[in-house]
Design a protein around this motif. Sequence first.
Motif, mmCIF file in Angstrom:
data_model
loop_
_atom_site.group_PDB
_atom_site.id
_atom_site.type_symbol
_atom_site.label_atom_id
_atom_site.label_comp_id
_atom_site.label_asym_id
_atom_site.label_seq_id
_atom_site.Cartn_x
_atom_site.Cartn_y
_atom_site.Cartn_z
ATOM 1 N N THR A 109 0.830 -1.205 0.000
ATOM 2 C CA THR A 109 0.000 0.000 0.000
ATOM 3 C C THR A 109 0.863 1.253 0.000
ATOM 4 N N LEU A 110 1.889 1.269 0.839
ATOM 5 C CA LEU A 110 2.784 2.428 0.863
ATOM 6 C C LEU A 110 3.506 2.592 -0.472
ATOM 7 N N TYR A 111 3.875 1.480 -1.076
ATOM 8 C CA TYR A 111 4.621 1.524 -2.342
ATOM 9 C C TYR A 111 3.761 2.103 -3.474
ATOM 10 N N ILE A 112 2.551 1.601 -3.626
ATOM 11 C CA ILE A 112 1.712 2.058 -4.741
ATOM 12 C C ILE A 112 1.212 3.487 -4.521
ATOM 13 N N ASN A 113 1.282 3.974 -3.255
ATOM 14 C CA ASN A 113 0.906 5.357 -2.973
ATOM 15 C C ASN A 113 2.120 6.288 -2.947
ATOM 16 N N ASN A 114 3.272 5.758 -3.392
ATOM 17 C CA ASN A 114 4.504 6.548 -3.502
ATOM 18 C C ASN A 114 4.963 7.124 -2.167
ATOM 19 N N ASN A 115 4.757 6.376 -1.090
ATOM 20 C CA ASN A 115 5.202 6.815 0.229
ATOM 21 C C ASN A 115 6.587 6.298 0.599
ATOM 22 N N ILE A 116 7.160 5.458 -0.267
ATOM 23 C CA ILE A 116 8.501 4.932 -0.019
ATOM 24 C C ILE A 116 9.424 5.451 -1.113
ATOM 25 N N PRO A 117 10.306 6.387 -0.800
ATOM 26 C CA PRO A 117 11.190 6.949 -1.827
ATOM 27 C C PRO A 117 12.154 5.894 -2.366
ATOM 28 N N SER A 118 12.518 6.031 -3.613
ATOM 29 C CA SER A 118 13.505 5.130 -4.197
ATOM 30 C C SER A 118 14.859 5.351 -3.522
ATOM 31 N N LYS A 119 15.683 4.325 -3.546
ATOM 32 C CA LYS A 119 17.023 4.346 -2.958
ATOM 33 C C LYS A 119 17.004 4.619 -1.459
ATOM 34 N N SER A 120 15.914 4.251 -0.802
ATOM 35 C CA SER A 120 15.824 4.407 0.653
ATOM 36 C C SER A 120 15.944 3.039 1.326
ATOM 37 N N THR A 121 15.969 3.038 2.660
ATOM 38 C CA THR A 121 16.067 1.801 3.427
ATOM 39 C C THR A 121 14.954 1.754 4.467
ATOM 40 N N ILE A 122 14.199 0.664 4.467
ATOM 41 C CA ILE A 122 13.167 0.451 5.489
ATOM 42 C C ILE A 122 13.864 -0.174 6.688
ATOM 43 N N THR A 123 14.033 0.610 7.751
ATOM 44 C CA THR A 123 14.842 0.165 8.884
ATOM 45 C C THR A 123 14.025 -0.556 9.957
ATOM 46 N N ASN A 124 12.767 -0.173 10.129
ATOM 47 C CA ASN A 124 11.934 -0.789 11.168
ATOM 48 C C ASN A 124 10.491 -0.879 10.711
ATOM 49 N N ILE A 125 9.829 -1.963 11.105
ATOM 50 C CA ILE A 125 8.380 -2.098 10.949
ATOM 51 C C ILE A 125 7.850 -2.632 12.276
ATOM 52 N N TYR A 126 6.951 -1.893 12.907
ATOM 53 C CA TYR A 126 6.443 -2.345 14.201
ATOM 54 C C TYR A 126 4.969 -1.963 14.350
ATOM 55 N N LEU A 127 4.282 -2.722 15.189
ATOM 56 C CA LEU A 127 2.835 -2.602 15.341
ATOM 57 C C LEU A 127 2.493 -2.008 16.699
ATOM 58 N N GLY A 128 1.517 -1.107 16.737
ATOM 59 C CA GLY A 128 1.096 -0.530 18.007
ATOM 60 C C GLY A 128 -0.270 0.117 17.900
ATOM 61 N N TYR A 129 -0.918 0.285 19.045
ATOM 62 C CA TYR A 129 -2.203 0.989 19.074
ATOM 63 C C TYR A 129 -1.966 2.495 19.024
ATOM 64 N N PHE A 130 -2.781 3.160 18.209
ATOM 65 C CA PHE A 130 -2.610 4.587 17.976
ATOM 66 C C PHE A 130 -3.979 5.267 18.046
ATOM 67 N N ARG A 131 -4.001 6.423 18.677
ATOM 68 C CA ARG A 131 -5.278 7.138 18.849
ATOM 69 C C ARG A 131 -5.742 7.722 17.515
ATOM 70 N N THR A 132 -6.989 7.446 17.156
ATOM 71 C CA THR A 132 -7.550 7.973 15.911
ATOM 72 C C THR A 132 -8.772 8.856 16.134
ATOM 73 N N LEU A 133 -9.291 8.887 17.374
ATOM 74 C CA LEU A 133 -10.493 9.682 17.652
ATOM 75 C C LEU A 133 -10.545 9.999 19.134
ATOM 76 N N GLU A 134 -10.961 11.215 19.452
ATOM 77 C CA GLU A 134 -11.162 11.626 20.841
ATOM 78 C C GLU A 134 -12.613 12.057 21.021
#
Length: 281
Positions: A210-235
């Motif tokens: 999804t990130l790739y097809i939306n051009n969110n990952i620049p070319s010649k870059s390095t993906i250093t970490n991928i991690y999962l967590g709960y994040f606030r989306t509404l108050e």
Amino acid sequence: MDFRKIEWIFFLVFIGLNIFLFSIYWNNQHEQSLVTNSNQREDIVQRLENDDIKIKDEVTDDHQEGYYLSAEQDTFDSLVNEGTNAPINGNWTISTRVLTSIPNGEIKFDLKKATSSFNRLMKESTFITNGTEYTYLPDVSKKDEDLGKVVGAQTYEGIPFIDETSRVTLDIMKEDDQERVSKYTQTRLKDIEPLREKMSLYSEKEILNTLYINNNIPSKSTITNIYLGYFRTLEVREKNVYVPVWFVKIRTSDKTTQIEKVNALNNQVITNNLVPKVENP
């Protein structure tokens, strides 16, 4: 014209039309199959490599499970009410649901053994309140030779809250080859509960796609970490709503770091989303 000849003409036209329609249908199905097979053969990892994008660790197709969660942010009223009788040693203040403490004495810390040092301090009730609820987060912490910010968070069924509303941050200083805690800040969630049944989450490979097809990952870059967590989306008034989110840390070719966020429940990029606040639901 002979009626039987007319019947034969219509019959032959009907057969020819059906053959023509069937050939169009077969060609469309064949082309669709080729596209599908091509997409299946070209794995997202290979597509990233084609753009000279490196991945530091192996990514998986595993589908974890998570919830929509509701929680309320602690105001630390119990500490305020206890005042000078509060169990925390040192000088502490509370502002906007954030507790800031400057501990008395020398609180030693070893950045090379950050996990064990963090866990030791979280068990000391005179150092911090509800410390055993927090787990060390190496992906969020920052360390260098002279100082560090060691971060921990609450968890729900093994998944941490990667959010400012549930966090302990220890400021580590180094003096005379001795590392110590100079200050810490704390936020805390209470009354954490699921809003819906447990749901399957998108995998690491799916959200990278999804990130790739939306051009969110620049070319010649390095993906250093991928991690999962709960994040606030509404108050909503005093309650917050949290969802599982994949965090992808990317080191670009110009040595800057960007962190992309993808909702693990619907596979939508939420990197730049603001948290809506509802006063009167």
